[in-house]
Scaffold this active site. Structure first.
Site, PDB file in Angstrom:
ATOM      1  N   PRO A   3       0.802  -1.229   0.000  1.00  0.00           N
ATOM      2  CA  PRO A   3       0.000   0.000   0.000  1.00  0.00           C
ATOM      3  C   PRO A   3       0.829   1.271   0.000  1.00  0.00           C
ATOM      4  O   PRO A   3       0.309   2.350  -0.267  1.00  0.00           O
ATOM      5  CB  PRO A   3      -0.824  -0.123   1.289  1.00  0.00           C
ATOM      6  CG  PRO A   3      -0.023  -1.011   2.165  1.00  0.00           C
ATOM      7  CD  PRO A   3       0.660  -1.991   1.251  1.00  0.00           C
ATOM      8  N   LEU A   5      20.974 -25.469 -15.220  1.00  0.00           N
ATOM      9  CA  LEU A   5      22.273 -24.814 -15.149  1.00  0.00           C
ATOM     10  C   LEU A   5      22.114 -23.321 -14.857  1.00  0.00           C
ATOM     11  O   LEU A   5      21.093 -22.715 -15.205  1.00  0.00           O
ATOM     12  CB  LEU A   5      23.035 -24.975 -16.470  1.00  0.00           C
ATOM     13  CG  LEU A   5      23.495 -26.384 -16.845  1.00  0.00           C
ATOM     14  CD1 LEU A   5      23.984 -26.421 -18.287  1.00  0.00           C
ATOM     15  CD2 LEU A   5      24.578 -26.873 -15.895  1.00  0.00           C
ATOM     16  N   VAL A  56       7.887  -9.695  -5.461  1.00  0.00           N
ATOM     17  CA  VAL A  56       7.968 -11.005  -6.104  1.00  0.00           C
ATOM     18  C   VAL A  56       8.951 -11.900  -5.353  1.00  0.00           C
ATOM     19  O   VAL A  56       8.694 -13.086  -5.118  1.00  0.00           O
ATOM     20  CB  VAL A  56       8.387 -10.862  -7.579  1.00  0.00           C
ATOM     21  CG1 VAL A  56       8.618 -12.237  -8.205  1.00  0.00           C
ATOM     22  CG2 VAL A  56       7.337 -10.096  -8.368  1.00  0.00           C
ATOM     23  N   SER A  57      10.079 -11.337  -4.938  1.00  0.00           N
ATOM     24  CA  SER A  57      11.073 -12.112  -4.202  1.00  0.00           C
ATOM     25  C   SER A  57      10.518 -12.630  -2.881  1.00  0.00           C
ATOM     26  O   SER A  57      10.781 -13.765  -2.482  1.00  0.00           O
ATOM     27  CB  SER A  57      12.319 -11.256  -3.944  1.00  0.00           C
ATOM     28  OG  SER A  57      13.275 -11.975  -3.196  1.00  0.00           O
ATOM     29  N   THR A 101       9.424  -0.920 -11.125  1.00  0.00           N
ATOM     30  CA  THR A 101      10.298  -0.252 -12.086  1.00  0.00           C
ATOM     31  C   THR A 101      11.148  -1.245 -12.866  1.00  0.00           C
ATOM     32  O   THR A 101      11.436  -1.034 -14.042  1.00  0.00           O
ATOM     33  CB  THR A 101      11.210   0.751 -11.366  1.00  0.00           C
ATOM     34  OG1 THR A 101      11.915   0.078 -10.313  1.00  0.00           O
ATOM     35  CG2 THR A 101      10.404   1.893 -10.772  1.00  0.00           C
ATOM     36  N   ASP A 118      17.510  -7.372  -4.612  1.00  0.00           N
ATOM     37  CA  ASP A 118      17.556  -7.121  -3.175  1.00  0.00           C
ATOM     38  C   ASP A 118      18.875  -7.608  -2.585  1.00  0.00           C
ATOM     39  O   ASP A 118      19.415  -8.638  -3.021  1.00  0.00           O
ATOM     40  CB  ASP A 118      16.401  -7.834  -2.460  1.00  0.00           C
ATOM     41  CG  ASP A 118      15.076  -7.126  -2.649  1.00  0.00           C
ATOM     42  OD1 ASP A 118      15.094  -5.930  -3.013  1.00  0.00           O
ATOM     43  OD2 ASP A 118      14.025  -7.761  -2.440  1.00  0.00           O
ATOM     44  N   GLY A 173       6.472  -4.777  -7.348  1.00  0.00           N
ATOM     45  CA  GLY A 173       7.772  -4.828  -7.997  1.00  0.00           C
ATOM     46  C   GLY A 173       8.516  -6.114  -7.699  1.00  0.00           C
ATOM     47  O   GLY A 173       8.005  -7.028  -7.046  1.00  0.00           O
ATOM     48  N   ASP A 174       9.768  -6.180  -8.162  1.00  0.00           N
ATOM     49  CA  ASP A 174      10.556  -7.395  -8.006  1.00  0.00           C
ATOM     50  C   ASP A 174      10.818  -7.729  -6.539  1.00  0.00           C
ATOM     51  O   ASP A 174      10.996  -8.903  -6.188  1.00  0.00           O
ATOM     52  CB  ASP A 174      11.881  -7.260  -8.759  1.00  0.00           C
ATOM     53  CG  ASP A 174      11.708  -7.416 -10.270  1.00  0.00           C
ATOM     54  OD1 ASP A 174      10.756  -8.095 -10.693  1.00  0.00           O
ATOM     55  OD2 ASP A 174      12.527  -6.856 -11.016  1.00  0.00           O
ATOM     56  N   GLY A 175      10.854  -6.719  -5.668  1.00  0.00           N
ATOM     57  CA  GLY A 175      11.050  -6.988  -4.250  1.00  0.00           C
ATOM     58  C   GLY A 175       9.911  -7.809  -3.671  1.00  0.00           C
ATOM     59  O   GLY A 175      10.132  -8.751  -2.899  1.00  0.00           O
TER      60      GLY A 175
END
Length: 292
Positions: A10, A218, A69-70, A90, A272, A65-67
């Site tokens: 939020p 791999l 998602v992680s 971003t 991160d 964002g990717d944070g």
């Protein structure tokens, strides 16, 4: 696939909240049961994701964002629970990796609503008795120093802060002594950066490991040899196309396991910070189910 947990942030702003709400509305309109958690901090998001995994969610969706998602990835890796991504950030490199539409939360939600699940590899980092999973790239060297500096800056916000941090770090560019242990060889050399990829890109579309395949068992390793600022300037525009691997100062390898060692360097995974080197990285085949 009927029960989803959707995580949102939020504090990400009004536009992000609107995008997340549009995605959630679409998922419900498609007949899915959605539990929405708007956490006020990363630690709360982590707790909610772990709880959703324990209590039977069929999928955990990160609308952010990717944070974020992680955070969701830590809960679903090595389980049958699927990871969904509504890219509202971003960088959005995980969404790029999975061919999820950018800039259209309803189209991204439709990817989840169709229920098409792909099983892919995930990366696992081990350090000091801890474990962190990643989907895209582990960065170390110049890139992680740039991230360190950007994270210390309070102004400006957004991509501009990262650009300024990059310029400041480039001004003090120096060789970084690294030890890189692969399955079949050990490399000790001065580098500008080392990237270990399960996916191809980081930093909002920089294809640092352009040959990475999500289900080949791999990791792709890209090593950029130490050089001056002019060499770095020559490298930078080619990374978005992935053609930097053709330059003489760039070497690429593939390995199931990688150990990175260096002094005063932090490993970053999916954007991160994870831990100071040394870290041990391995690919875990088929560890991640994703809506893609």
């Amino acid at each position: 696939m009927t029960h989803l947990t959707v995580l949102t942030n939020p504090t990400a702003g009004h536009a992000a909240a609107q995008a997340a709400e549009a995605a959630i509305t679409h998922l419900r309109a498609r007949g899915l049961t959605v539990t929405h958690h708007a956490a006020s901090s990363a630690s709360e998001s982590h707790t909610l994701a772990q709880e959703a995994a324990r209590t039977g969610a069929r999928g955990i969706v990160a609308a952010g964002g990717d944070g974020l998602v992680s955070i969701a990835l830590q809960a679903v890796a090595s389980t049958p629970i699927a990871l969904g991504v509504i890219p509202i950030g971003t960088g959005n490199d995980c969404a790029r990796m999975l061919d999820i539409p950018l800039g259209d939360p309803v189209a991204a939600a439709e990817v989840i609503a169709t229920g098409n699940i792909r099983v892919i590899d995930a990366g696992r980092i081990q350090y000091d008795g801890n474990t962190t999973w990643f989907a895209t790239v582990v960065a170390s060297g110049f890139d992680s120093l740039v991230n360190d500096r950007a994270n210390r800056m309070r102004w400006p916000r957004g991509r501009r802060r990262y650009d300024i941090a990059m310029a400041l770090e480039a001004a003090k560019l120096r060789p970084l002594p690294f030890r890189i242990e692969l399955d079949d060889q050990v490399i000790e050399t001065d580098v500008t950066l080392v990237a270990v990829g399960n996916g191809t890109s980081y930093g909002g579309g920089m294809r640092i490991c352009p040959g990475a395949v999500l289900d080949d068992g791999l990791l792709d390793v890209t090593v950029v040899a130490a050089g001056g600022r002019l060499r770095l300037l020559r490298l930078s525009p080619t990374v978005y196309k992935g053609t930097h691997v053709d330059l003489p100062e760039v070497s690429t390898f593939r390995s199931r396991r990688v150990r990175l060692s260096a002094t005063d360097i932090t490993a970053y995974a999916d954007g991160d910070p994870v831990a100071p080197l040394p870290v041990d990285i391995e690919v875990v085949p088929g560890a991640l189910s994703v809506f893609a």
